[in-house]
Design an enzyme around this catalytic site. Structure first.
Site, PDB file in Angstrom:
ATOM      1  CD  GLU A 218      -3.047  -1.226   0.393  1.00 37.61           C
ATOM      2  OE1 GLU A 218      -3.352   0.084  -0.121  1.00 37.61           O
ATOM      3  OE2 GLU A 218      -3.712  -2.255   0.067  1.00 37.61           O
ATOM      4  CB  CYS A 252      -1.668   7.527   1.237  1.00 38.95           C
ATOM      5  SG  CYS A 252      -2.983   6.545   2.070  1.00 38.95           S
TER       6      CYS A 252
HETATM    7  P1  NAD Z   1       7.951   5.139   4.963  1.00 39.86           P
HETATM    8  O1  NAD Z   1       7.986   3.983   3.785  1.00 39.86           O
HETATM    9  O2  NAD Z   1       9.323   5.860   5.063  1.00 39.86           O
HETATM   10  O3  NAD Z   1       8.090   4.055   6.193  1.00 39.86           O
HETATM   11  C1  NAD Z   1       7.105   3.111   6.472  1.00 39.86           C
HETATM   12  C2  NAD Z   1       7.398   1.888   7.415  1.00 39.86           C
HETATM   13  O4  NAD Z   1       8.451   1.385   6.723  1.00 39.86           O
HETATM   14  C3  NAD Z   1       8.024   2.468   8.850  1.00 39.86           C
HETATM   15  O5  NAD Z   1       7.578   1.337   9.576  1.00 39.86           O
HETATM   16  C4  NAD Z   1       9.551   2.521   8.470  1.00 39.86           C
HETATM   17  O6  NAD Z   1      10.131   1.873   9.789  1.00 39.86           O
HETATM   18  C5  NAD Z   1       9.759   1.342   7.836  1.00 39.86           C
HETATM   19  N1  NAD Z   1      11.005   1.495   6.797  1.00 39.86           N
HETATM   20  C6  NAD Z   1      11.312   2.659   6.603  1.00 39.86           C
HETATM   21  N2  NAD Z   1      12.654   2.502   5.723  1.00 39.86           N
HETATM   22  C7  NAD Z   1      12.838   1.353   5.670  1.00 39.86           C
HETATM   23  C8  NAD Z   1      13.829   0.624   5.064  1.00 39.86           C
HETATM   24  N3  NAD Z   1      14.789   1.200   4.233  1.00 39.86           N
HETATM   25  N4  NAD Z   1      13.638  -0.854   5.031  1.00 39.86           N
HETATM   26  C9  NAD Z   1      12.702  -1.385   5.641  1.00 39.86           C
HETATM   27  N5  NAD Z   1      11.578  -0.546   6.355  1.00 39.86           N
HETATM   28  C10 NAD Z   1      11.724   0.644   6.206  1.00 39.86           C
HETATM   29  O7  NAD Z   1       6.755   5.837   4.839  1.00 39.86           O
HETATM   30  P2  NAD Z   1       6.024   6.837   5.985  1.00 39.86           P
HETATM   31  O8  NAD Z   1       6.917   8.256   5.626  1.00 39.86           O
HETATM   32  O9  NAD Z   1       6.030   6.276   7.110  1.00 39.86           O
HETATM   33  O10 NAD Z   1       4.462   7.169   5.210  1.00 39.86           O
HETATM   34  C11 NAD Z   1       4.669   8.097   4.337  1.00 39.86           C
HETATM   35  C12 NAD Z   1       4.463   7.306   2.936  1.00 39.86           C
HETATM   36  O11 NAD Z   1       3.261   6.428   2.895  1.00 39.86           O
HETATM   37  C13 NAD Z   1       3.855   8.209   1.999  1.00 39.86           C
HETATM   38  O12 NAD Z   1       4.510   7.968   0.802  1.00 39.86           O
HETATM   39  C14 NAD Z   1       2.355   7.847   1.696  1.00 39.86           C
HETATM   40  O13 NAD Z   1       1.663   8.412   0.699  1.00 39.86           O
HETATM   41  C15 NAD Z   1       2.359   6.268   2.102  1.00 39.86           C
HETATM   42  N6  NAD Z   1       1.222   5.949   2.444  1.00 39.86           N
HETATM   43  C16 NAD Z   1       0.549   4.998   1.789  1.00 39.86           C
HETATM   44  C17 NAD Z   1      -0.714   4.490   2.225  1.00 39.86           C
HETATM   45  C18 NAD Z   1      -1.636   3.476   1.749  1.00 39.86           C
HETATM   46  O14 NAD Z   1      -2.533   2.849   2.316  1.00 39.86           O
HETATM   47  N7  NAD Z   1      -1.260   3.273   0.431  1.00 39.86           N
HETATM   48  C19 NAD Z   1      -1.123   4.800   3.556  1.00 39.86           C
HETATM   49  C20 NAD Z   1      -0.406   5.757   4.232  1.00 39.86           C
HETATM   50  C21 NAD Z   1       0.855   6.081   3.857  1.00 39.86           C
END
Ligand code: NAD
Length: 463
Positions: A218, A252
């Protein structure tokens, strides 16, 4: 207490093997037990309501109305919808069997994957951690949940709340940052459910591919909001801004930018300006999650003149409070039209013809949502056919993602897989094909040589 990477890895392995044992022993298979856990989670949410709203206030300054509707009550609804129909959804589906297999029965059984990993983001830190968890438990999996390390109050609360409902062999909350996420992804799960950025989604997908683990992604992206010349402009202005500034633009599927037909651009900007003066977002709007994201958002504004920005209220960087802004007078190659905004800044660009608009949108990756404001059915149909998106909403914003009867998810770079309600239970299950044969039946179907006259006979009857 702080642990070294090796200790964390050891601890994760221990937790995982206990969950795997718990699953293999069949502890998650009984439907009545799954339903009881869902009810217990529902009761825990109700008894933790104030703590949930407080944690969201602490992490994001989320207004109570937004926290209540989009996180707390949303989850209650999700649990109730699932509990109401779970038995029906999980009932094996009988299907026909070919005549030459008779006597025989065939059915599709909905079975849990096993041990599931859920990785959640910070913007709806409770909802986006627990909604997939509800689906996972309903489908009969055990869960390791990794909440976002950036929403610390919510992370703390999730640890306590879930420990009060589930044994750790069924649900374990693994806290930690990127290193812990990476350690988790190094282990073998039976299913991965990831919500977050497209960039990290690619890392998750490649780790999952190494062990052939199925996953739902997602992800994010830029959701376009198109206003054509036939649109009701006042209605569009109000509904676009209410969707955009909900949760401080950190949704998002929020409208990321507006593409407006040049003939109504000035009217739309005037109507939005009017709305910005009337509605006190600057008094009740979620803050930006942290200073790094505040800086990221500020960078979008570098080089813009004051006349290009409509801003209502004051910024206060010390608490990550960013006032809502419209940005005008930019074109399609500005950085605000290239990267996901994910904050309270709404860029507005104009287009002169449908074909130019379609060309620009097709040049962008596929978003989670596409918003259209128009009174023209033809225009809406053309747009629906011209640009893919996870969801589509006409003459409003966000509503396609707030209905539990509809599947939620992306397409292309905004992710793949669907969840919510029945779609969530399906996401955390696989369909097993089950055939049961009787002792009798056509002998030639036990295929083995010598085939003798079987081939000419087959050729004759199987046409
Ligand atoms: P992110 O991808 O930075 O982090 C999400 C999760 O991934 C966190 O728990 C983090 O600890 C983990 N993570 C971060 N870097 C990682 C790595 N290198 N390897 C493994 N795990 C890692 O996202 P965010 O900043 O928390 O959220 C914002 C983003 O999420 C935006 O792009 C938004 O559009 C998207 N989003 C999508 C949805 C959806 O339902 N499609 C919902 C909410 C947010």
């Amino acid at each position: 207490k702080l642990m070294t990477v090796e200790q964390t890895q050891q601890q994760i392995r221990g937790d995982l093997s206990r969950q795997r044992q718990y699953f293999s022993d069949g502890n998650t298979l009984d439907l009545a037990i799954r339903e009881r856990y869902l009810s217990d989670l529902e009761s825990a949410l109700i008894s933790h309501k104030d703590r949930i709203l407080n944690a969201l206030q602490e992490d994001l300054n989320k207004p109570a109305v937004e926290a209540f509707l989009a996180e707390y009550y949303f989850l209650l609804q999700e649990i109730r919808v699932v509990k109401k129909s779970l038995k029906k959804w999980l009932k094996p589906k009988k299907v026909a069997s070919p005549i030459y297999f008779q006597p025989c029965s065939s059915e599709i059984c909905i079975e849990p994957y096993g041990v599931a990993l859920i990785v959640a983001p910070w913007n709806y830190p409770i909802q986006l951690a627990l909604a997939p968890l509800v689906s996972a438990i309903a489908a009969g999996n055990t869960v390791v949940l990794k909440p976002s390390e950036l929403a610390t109050a919510s992370e703390d609360l999730l640890v306590k709340l879930l420990a009060s409902v589930f044994p750790p062999e069924l649900v374990h909350v693994q806290t930690g940052g990127v290193d812990v996420s990476a350690a988790l992804l190094g282990e073998k799960f039976d299913f991965i459910f990831f919500t977050g950025s497209t960039e990290v989604g690619k890392i998750v997908a490649s780790k999952a591919a190494e062990s052939l683990t199925p996953c739902v992604l997602e992800l994010g992206g830029k959701c376009p909001c198109v206003v054509d010349s036939t649109a009701d402009i006042k209605l569009a202005a109000g509904r676009i801004l209410s969707g955009k500034f909900f949760n401080g633009g950190q949704t998002c599927f929020a409208p990321d930018f507006v593409a407006v037909h040049e003939s109504v651009k000035d009217d739309l900007v005037a109507a939005m300006q009017c709305e910005m003066e009337l509605v006190p977002w600057h008094l009740e709007m979620a803050h930006v999650i942290n200073d790094r994201h505040y800086q990221r958002l500020s960078n979008f504004l570098v080089g813009l003149d004051d006349e290009q920005i409509v801003c209502s209220g004051e910024d206060d960087r010390s608490v990550c409070k960013m006032a809502p802004r419209l940005v005008m007078g930019i074109n399609w190659d500005h950085c605000l039209l290239k990267e996901e905004v994910f904050g309270p800044i709404l860029p507005i660009v104009s287009y002169s013809s449908e074909s130019d608009l379609i060309e620009e949108l097709r040049g962008m990756s596929d978003p989670l949502a596409l918003y259209l404001f128009s009174e023209s059915k033809d225009f809406c149909l053309t747009m629906q056919q011209s640009k893919r998106s996870g969801g589509l909403c006409v003459n409003d914003t966000m509503k396609q993602s707030s209905n539990l009867e509809l599947p939620f998810g992306g397409v292309g770079e905004s992710g793949n897989g669907r969840y919510r309600g029945e779609f969530g239970v399906r996401a955390f299950s696989y369909q097993r094909a089950v055939v049961r044969r009787g002792k009798l039946g056509a002998q030639w179907m036990d295929l083995k040589p010598p085939y003798g006259k079987l081939f000419p006979w087959l050729e004759r009857f199987m046409r």
